[in-house]
Write a protein that holds these residues in place. Sequence first.
Motif, PDB file in Angstrom:
ATOM      1  N   CYS A 151     -48.782  -4.360 -13.382  1.00 59.13           N
ATOM      2  CA  CYS A 151     -49.156  -2.943 -12.795  1.00 59.13           C
ATOM      3  C   CYS A 151     -48.081  -2.365 -11.965  1.00 59.13           C
ATOM      4  O   CYS A 151     -48.115  -1.104 -11.583  1.00 59.13           O
ATOM      5  N   ILE A 152     -47.173  -3.047 -11.449  1.00 61.40           N
ATOM      6  CA  ILE A 152     -45.891  -2.670 -10.933  1.00 61.40           C
ATOM      7  C   ILE A 152     -44.626  -2.130 -12.069  1.00 61.40           C
ATOM      8  O   ILE A 152     -43.934  -1.235 -11.794  1.00 61.40           O
ATOM      9  N   SER A 153     -44.730  -3.149 -13.030  1.00 64.93           N
ATOM     10  CA  SER A 153     -43.950  -2.631 -14.114  1.00 64.93           C
ATOM     11  C   SER A 153     -44.245  -1.483 -14.880  1.00 64.93           C
ATOM     12  O   SER A 153     -43.326  -0.801 -15.689  1.00 64.93           O
ATOM     13  N   ILE A 154     -45.398  -1.292 -15.013  1.00 65.01           N
ATOM     14  CA  ILE A 154     -45.791   0.005 -15.689  1.00 65.01           C
ATOM     15  C   ILE A 154     -45.535   1.343 -15.370  1.00 65.01           C
ATOM     16  O   ILE A 154     -44.381   1.973 -15.977  1.00 65.01           O
ATOM     17  N   PRO A 155     -45.431   1.611 -14.102  1.00 60.01           N
ATOM     18  CA  PRO A 155     -44.630   3.062 -13.316  1.00 60.01           C
ATOM     19  C   PRO A 155     -43.317   2.714 -13.462  1.00 60.01           C
ATOM     20  O   PRO A 155     -42.532   3.806 -13.493  1.00 60.01           O
ATOM     21  N   SER A 156     -42.647   1.694 -13.305  1.00 58.11           N
ATOM     22  CA  SER A 156     -41.333   1.353 -13.383  1.00 58.11           C
ATOM     23  C   SER A 156     -40.607   1.904 -14.884  1.00 58.11           C
ATOM     24  O   SER A 156     -39.911   2.411 -14.973  1.00 58.11           O
ATOM     25  N   GLU A 157     -41.685   1.678 -15.818  1.00 58.40           N
ATOM     26  CA  GLU A 157     -41.073   2.025 -17.176  1.00 58.40           C
ATOM     27  C   GLU A 157     -41.280   3.606 -17.370  1.00 58.40           C
ATOM     28  O   GLU A 157     -40.282   4.213 -18.174  1.00 58.40           O
ATOM     29  N   ILE A 158     -42.130   4.047 -16.902  1.00 66.08           N
ATOM     30  CA  ILE A 158     -42.528   5.663 -16.862  1.00 66.08           C
ATOM     31  C   ILE A 158     -41.233   6.501 -16.042  1.00 66.08           C
ATOM     32  O   ILE A 158     -40.816   7.349 -16.482  1.00 66.08           O
TER      33      ILE A 158
END
Length: 566
Positions: A151-158
């Motif tokens: 859930c932290i990595s998802i916004p990082s990819e965006i």
Amino acid sequence: MSTHHAEPSTTPIYDDDVDDTKGKAYDGPTTTVNTVEDGSPADDVEVDVHTHLRDGVVRNMEQRHIQMIALAGTLGTGLFLGSGKTIAHGGPAGSLIAYLITGSMAYAMLVCAGEMAVFAPISGGYIHYAERWLHPSAGFALGWQVIFQYCISIPSEIISAGILISFWDKSFTIGHQAAYIIAMSAFCIAIQFMGVRWFGESEFIFATIKIALVVGLIIAGLVVDLGGGPDGDRIGFRYWRDPGAFAPYHSPNSLGKFLGTFTNFVQAAGSYMGTELITIAAAEVKNPRVSVAKAVQRLFWRIIIFYIGSILIVGMLVPYNDPTLLQSTGTAASSPFVRAFNRAGIKALPSIINAAVLTSAISSGNSLTYSVTRMVYGMALRGHAPKVFARTTSKGLPIVSVTAVSFSYALAFLSLSKGSSTVLNWLSNISALSGYICWCIIGLTYLRFKKGVEAQGMDRKKFHYYNRFQPWPAYWVIFWCLIVIIFNGWEVFTKGNWSGTNFVINYINIPFFILLIGGYTLIRRPKFVKLEQLDFVSNIPTDEEVSYEEPEPKHWWGKMFNYIFT
């Protein structure tokens, strides 16, 4: 290859000629679950790992989908943009060693997870295997730690995708960045709500683009290295001799060369993390006992060709003391491939590479979202998350889990504020090492799975997939994961480099994981199940339930397509 792969049959998942007192389901207290109309558990039923559950997801993913996800699902910014830092820190040989060892860890982990997934292609994947065959507290802790990490990595990819767009947007402003975040978030969320078939199709397309990019870069790099570039300079292994094969890191002697190589382990892991996704997808793919087995076997060649091949070519084309390798822009300008081709006089590739890497970032966000929604669903299905998250639509979509996880995209807006972006980066760094904990638990789970299978008289050689060298791959991944987890923060202990913040970032995962295990154990007080009582029956589909024959293609191009992708 070191694996066995049998075609599907109508026989049980294991030999039923064994002693009939073995191989039976756990005989402790269980409850038959009554389900509501949509397939989720009724609100008044307490579920646990040994309960016969109705899995509400549907097998709508094709074999070609999971094959391409296995081949290129995790190819992304870590390899295309981040590999330059590994060359700068460890040199060409140090980087190659780090990628080789980390790649061997990834493969060893996946043969462990793959054997369990082929045996039990059900929701929850490796998280459920940990709670079922290792210990319920381990599955609970692993599940919530990985959910937090993703859930932290998802916004990082965006955020990374938005920065990649700035390569073309010369008037890049906060307003533009917000618009890009909204557009890409909406795209990924829409795919999730459209169902697993659309997720599979989107990843098939993204994977095709990534494979074309990496193969093209390797071929182009080899041509340039052999003197086929505009400048006609034949490079060979020149930079392995001068400035050298290993870069000194923090120390000019042999210790510095070792430290540079070791430091690259975490960076290399960022390129490999996510390969365990195929065990999560096993619950929704057609004919999983064939599809997943093939996917695991093909990972070996993906590691050799894509990862090892790429890092070898980059190390041949750029010296480790090139100052541009450590200049991070977040766009194709940071790619070591672009640096290499610029040195050779080729100027046309940056936009092509940036566009392909952009699709990689979106693909990573898409895959992470799919994975975490199914993790939440699997946890809820077995009582380790609120039951409402186990609700599915009539078409098998875990609608509540997808909706809840979609809110994690809002964290991407933290990047618009300088102070908030610091918090997001801090959280991202904390979650970075969770992957090694995950791999270690998968290895430990497999060891107990194997011992339980043997204790109950089952013959692994009759499984649809097994690795003949086990348990050595499990020992290998556990050993290296423990080494990296314990020593990854070594820099904070060197003279003049102590930082309380960096110490917390490097080691907070360990007490967090222990706290989750301890809290679950104190509250739930789960029993430790003996090897002879491990459940190898409940909720595991028979071959007849999951077998599927692909329609025979009518044209030659269809036959070729099937040969390549299935």
